[in-house]
Design a protein around this motif. Structure first.
Motif, PDB file in Angstrom:
ATOM      1  N   THR A   1      -6.935   8.725  -3.559  1.00  0.00           N
ATOM      2  CA  THR A   1      -7.717   9.234  -1.750  1.00  0.00           C
ATOM      3  C   THR A   1      -6.528   7.712  -2.145  1.00  0.00           C
ATOM      4  OG1 THR A   1      -9.580   7.257  -2.376  1.00  0.00           O
ATOM      5  CG2 THR A   1      -9.353  10.045  -1.920  1.00  0.00           C
ATOM      6  N   SER A   2      -6.174   6.643  -2.819  1.00  0.00           N
ATOM      7  CA  SER A   2      -5.299   5.627  -2.192  1.00  0.00           C
ATOM      8  C   SER A   2      -4.616   5.168  -3.356  1.00  0.00           C
ATOM      9  CB  SER A   2      -6.153   5.056  -1.519  1.00  0.00           C
ATOM     10  OG  SER A   2      -7.006   4.245  -2.382  1.00  0.00           O
ATOM     11  N   ARG A   3      -3.705   4.530  -2.604  1.00  0.00           N
ATOM     12  CA  ARG A   3      -2.834   3.715  -4.626  1.00  0.00           C
ATOM     13  C   ARG A   3      -2.789   2.257  -3.424  1.00  0.00           C
ATOM     14  NH1 ARG A   3       0.676   7.496  -6.210  1.00  0.00           N
ATOM     15  NH2 ARG A   3      -0.554   8.207  -7.585  1.00  0.00           N
ATOM     16  N   ARG A   4      -2.339   1.025  -4.641  1.00  0.00           N
ATOM     17  CA  ARG A   4      -2.140  -0.288  -4.202  1.00  0.00           C
ATOM     18  C   ARG A   4      -1.358  -0.680  -5.031  1.00  0.00           C
ATOM     19  NH1 ARG A   4      -5.716  -5.123  -2.721  1.00  0.00           N
ATOM     20  NH2 ARG A   4      -5.425  -4.230  -4.625  1.00  0.00           N
TER      21      ARG A   4
ATOM     22  N   THR B   1       0.353  -1.128   0.075  1.00  0.00           N
ATOM     23  CA  THR B   1       0.171   0.028  -0.038  1.00  0.00           C
ATOM     24  C   THR B   1       0.943   0.616  -0.132  1.00  0.00           C
ATOM     25  OG1 THR B   1      -1.788  -1.602   1.238  1.00  0.00           O
ATOM     26  CG2 THR B   1      -1.776   1.502   0.753  1.00  0.00           C
TER      27      THR B   1
ATOM     28  N   GLU C   1      -6.015   1.911  -8.409  1.00  0.00           N
ATOM     29  CA  GLU C   1      -5.775   3.176  -7.074  1.00  0.00           C
ATOM     30  C   GLU C   1      -7.882   3.529  -7.583  1.00  0.00           C
ATOM     31  OE1 GLU C   1      -2.660   6.250  -9.309  1.00  0.00           O
ATOM     32  OE2 GLU C   1      -4.014   5.920 -10.509  1.00  0.00           O
ATOM     33  N   THR C   2      -7.526   4.848  -6.128  1.00  0.00           N
ATOM     34  CA  THR C   2      -9.216   5.150  -5.966  1.00  0.00           C
ATOM     35  C   THR C   2      -9.240   6.267  -5.957  1.00  0.00           C
ATOM     36  OG1 THR C   2      -9.445   3.130  -4.353  1.00  0.00           O
ATOM     37  CG2 THR C   2     -10.911   4.527  -4.006  1.00  0.00           C
TER      38      THR C   2
ATOM     39  N   LEU D   1      -0.781  12.187  -2.211  1.00  0.00           N
ATOM     40  CA  LEU D   1      -0.252  11.255  -2.875  1.00  0.00           C
ATOM     41  C   LEU D   1      -0.357  12.232  -4.778  1.00  0.00           C
ATOM     42  CD1 LEU D   1      -0.223   8.775  -2.939  1.00  0.00           C
ATOM     43  CD2 LEU D   1      -2.601   8.032  -3.534  1.00  0.00           C
TER      44      LEU D   1
ATOM     45  N   GLY E   1      -0.225   4.513  -0.218  1.00  0.00           N
ATOM     46  CA  GLY E   1      -0.354   5.789   0.714  1.00  0.00           C
ATOM     47  C   GLY E   1      -1.687   6.589   0.464  1.00  0.00           C
ATOM     48  N   TYR E   2      -2.024   6.529   1.019  1.00  0.00           N
ATOM     49  CA  TYR E   2      -3.581   7.350   1.700  1.00  0.00           C
ATOM     50  C   TYR E   2      -3.546   8.447   1.755  1.00  0.00           C
ATOM     51  CZ  TYR E   2      -5.188   2.203   2.265  1.00  0.00           C
ATOM     52  OH  TYR E   2      -6.260   1.606   1.657  1.00  0.00           O
TER      53      TYR E   2
END
Length: 93
Positions: free
Chosen positions: A82-85, A22, A69-70, A29, A24-25
């Motif tokens: 908002t987030s990346r994995r 993960t 990604e979200t 980002l 980041g959040y």
């Protein structure tokens, strides 16, 4: 004895083959090549989706890793990352 040792070590060795990180959040980002917002916001506005909707996006980065990604739709219809994995797989490297 050797079989017992192998039974104990096998899960550890197999878990090293595929891993997920993960990255980041949060608000700091930054988009990377392949992100929807890389190079700016998309030209088309998301007019039918309600504000606050979550938009998932997946792609392969330059190294062949799968990236998830979200995004969230803001009140001005822009997208906020908002987030990346990132999924790393040693068999693809």
């Amino acid at each position: 004895m050797k079989i017992a040792w192998l039974t104990l070590c096998a899960p550890l060795l197999l878990s090293a083959c595929t891993s997920t990180q993960t990255v980041g959040y949060g608000p700091n980002l930054e988009p990377i090549p392949g992100s929807i917002t890389y190079g700016g916001q998309p030209r088309t506005k998301l007019t039918k989706a309600p504000v606050g909707s979550i938009v998932p996006h997946q792609f392969f980065d330059d190294f062949g890793h799968r990236v998830y990604e979200t995004y969230v739709i803001e009140p001005d219809r822009s997208l906020r990352l908002t987030s990346r994995r990132i999924d790393y797989d040693i068999f693809n490297d």
